[in-house]
Write an enzyme that holds these catalytic residues in place. Structure first.
Site, PDB file in Angstrom:
ATOM      1  N   CYS A 160     -10.453   6.695  -0.625  1.00  0.00           N
ATOM      2  CA  CYS A 160     -11.903   6.486  -0.529  1.00  0.00           C
ATOM      3  C   CYS A 160     -12.418   7.516   0.470  1.00  0.00           C
ATOM      4  O   CYS A 160     -11.718   8.489   0.774  1.00  0.00           O
ATOM      5  CB  CYS A 160     -12.246   5.036  -0.155  1.00  0.00           C
ATOM      6  SG  CYS A 160     -11.727   4.494   1.485  1.00  0.00           S
TER       7      CYS A 160
ATOM      8  N   HIS B 187      10.360   3.158   7.612  1.00  0.00           N
ATOM      9  CA  HIS B 187      10.314   1.919   8.412  1.00  0.00           C
ATOM     10  C   HIS B 187       9.650   0.755   7.704  1.00  0.00           C
ATOM     11  O   HIS B 187      10.065  -0.386   7.890  1.00  0.00           O
ATOM     12  CB  HIS B 187       9.552   2.172   9.721  1.00  0.00           C
ATOM     13  CG  HIS B 187      10.239   3.127  10.645  1.00  0.00           C
ATOM     14  ND1 HIS B 187       9.914   3.218  11.981  1.00  0.00           N
ATOM     15  CD2 HIS B 187      11.232   4.025  10.449  1.00  0.00           C
ATOM     16  CE1 HIS B 187      10.671   4.132  12.561  1.00  0.00           C
ATOM     17  NE2 HIS B 187      11.472   4.647  11.650  1.00  0.00           N
TER      18      HIS B 187
ATOM     19  N   HIS C  23      14.387  -3.063   9.982  1.00  0.00           N
ATOM     20  CA  HIS C  23      13.157  -2.811   9.226  1.00  0.00           C
ATOM     21  C   HIS C  23      12.993  -3.837   8.100  1.00  0.00           C
ATOM     22  O   HIS C  23      11.875  -4.293   7.832  1.00  0.00           O
ATOM     23  CB  HIS C  23      13.146  -1.385   8.678  1.00  0.00           C
ATOM     24  CG  HIS C  23      13.110  -0.359   9.770  1.00  0.00           C
ATOM     25  ND1 HIS C  23      12.181  -0.392  10.777  1.00  0.00           N
ATOM     26  CD2 HIS C  23      13.908   0.714  10.019  1.00  0.00           C
ATOM     27  CE1 HIS C  23      12.388   0.621  11.601  1.00  0.00           C
ATOM     28  NE2 HIS C  23      13.433   1.306  11.164  1.00  0.00           N
TER      29      HIS C  23
HETATM   30  C1  RB5 Z   1     -18.335   5.027   0.532  1.00  0.00           C
HETATM   31  O1  RB5 Z   1     -19.485   5.650   0.976  1.00  0.00           O
HETATM   32  C2  RB5 Z   1     -17.401   4.758   1.693  1.00  0.00           C
HETATM   33  O2  RB5 Z   1     -17.891   3.698   2.472  1.00  0.00           O
HETATM   34  C3  RB5 Z   1     -16.000   4.465   1.203  1.00  0.00           C
HETATM   35  O3  RB5 Z   1     -15.553   5.528   0.436  1.00  0.00           O
HETATM   36  C4  RB5 Z   1     -14.945   4.245   2.263  1.00  0.00           C
HETATM   37  O4  RB5 Z   1     -14.952   5.279   3.209  1.00  0.00           O
HETATM   38  C5  RB5 Z   1     -14.921   2.924   2.876  1.00  0.00           C
HETATM   39  O5  RB5 Z   1     -14.073   2.607   3.731  1.00  0.00           O
END
Ligand code: RB5
Length: 142
Positions: free
Chosen positions: A64, A97, A133
């Site tokens: 993300c 780990h 682990h």
């Molecule tokens: C999207 O704008 C953003 O919030 C998402 O990609 C991410 O970084 C969230 O943790």
């Protein structure tokens, strides 16, 4: 097989990683998102988690904007150990780990050169299998 998932913040980096995985001959399945329109990252974390938990995939890569939201979402699934890594040392250590089965990165944090090195390290490093682990992982999942 490696399951891939990203939101709009990770889309551009995921395209670079897909190209790299293809060059390396790695088998993967892309669970989306498939363009840069805004989407909700938990959807893609869930799809990748389910692909691992039902045995379709061995490992996953989630991206993300920061790698944070999507890693938090993935770690809500029992049996998923998602490691948020922006350096090669962490990618190696989390395999040795933690036997991490998902790698999370931020598409707005790392460039493709470093991200591909992190991916390679994550995929090629085996779990150490050391008793301490194993014990700690079992404690997490207990
Ligand atoms: C999207 O704008 C953003 O919030 C998402 O990609 C991410 O970084 C969230 O943790």
């Amino acid at each position: 097989m490696i399951a891939l998932g990203c939101d709009h913040g990770g889309y551009a980096l995921m395209q670079e990683i897909k190209e790299h995985l293809a060059e390396m001959g790695e088998e993967f399945k892309d669970y989306g998102t498939f363009d840069e329109s805004p989407v909700d990252y938990p959807i893609f974390a869930k799809q990748v988690a389910n692909a691992i938990l039902d045995g379709t995939a061995d490992k996953g890569i989630l991206i993300c904007g920061t790698g944070i939201g999507i890693s938090i979402a993935a770690n809500r699934f029992e049996g998923i150990r998602c490691a948020h890594c922006h350096d090669v040392y962490s990618a190696k250590a989390t395999r040795l780990h933690n036997n991490a089965n998902v790698l999370a990165m931020g598409g707005r944090v790392v460039g493709p050169g470093l991200a591909n090195m992190i991916v390679d390290t994550f995929l090629k490093t085996p779990f150490s299998g050391e008793e301490r682990h194993i014990r700690r992982i079992e404690m997490i999942e207990d």
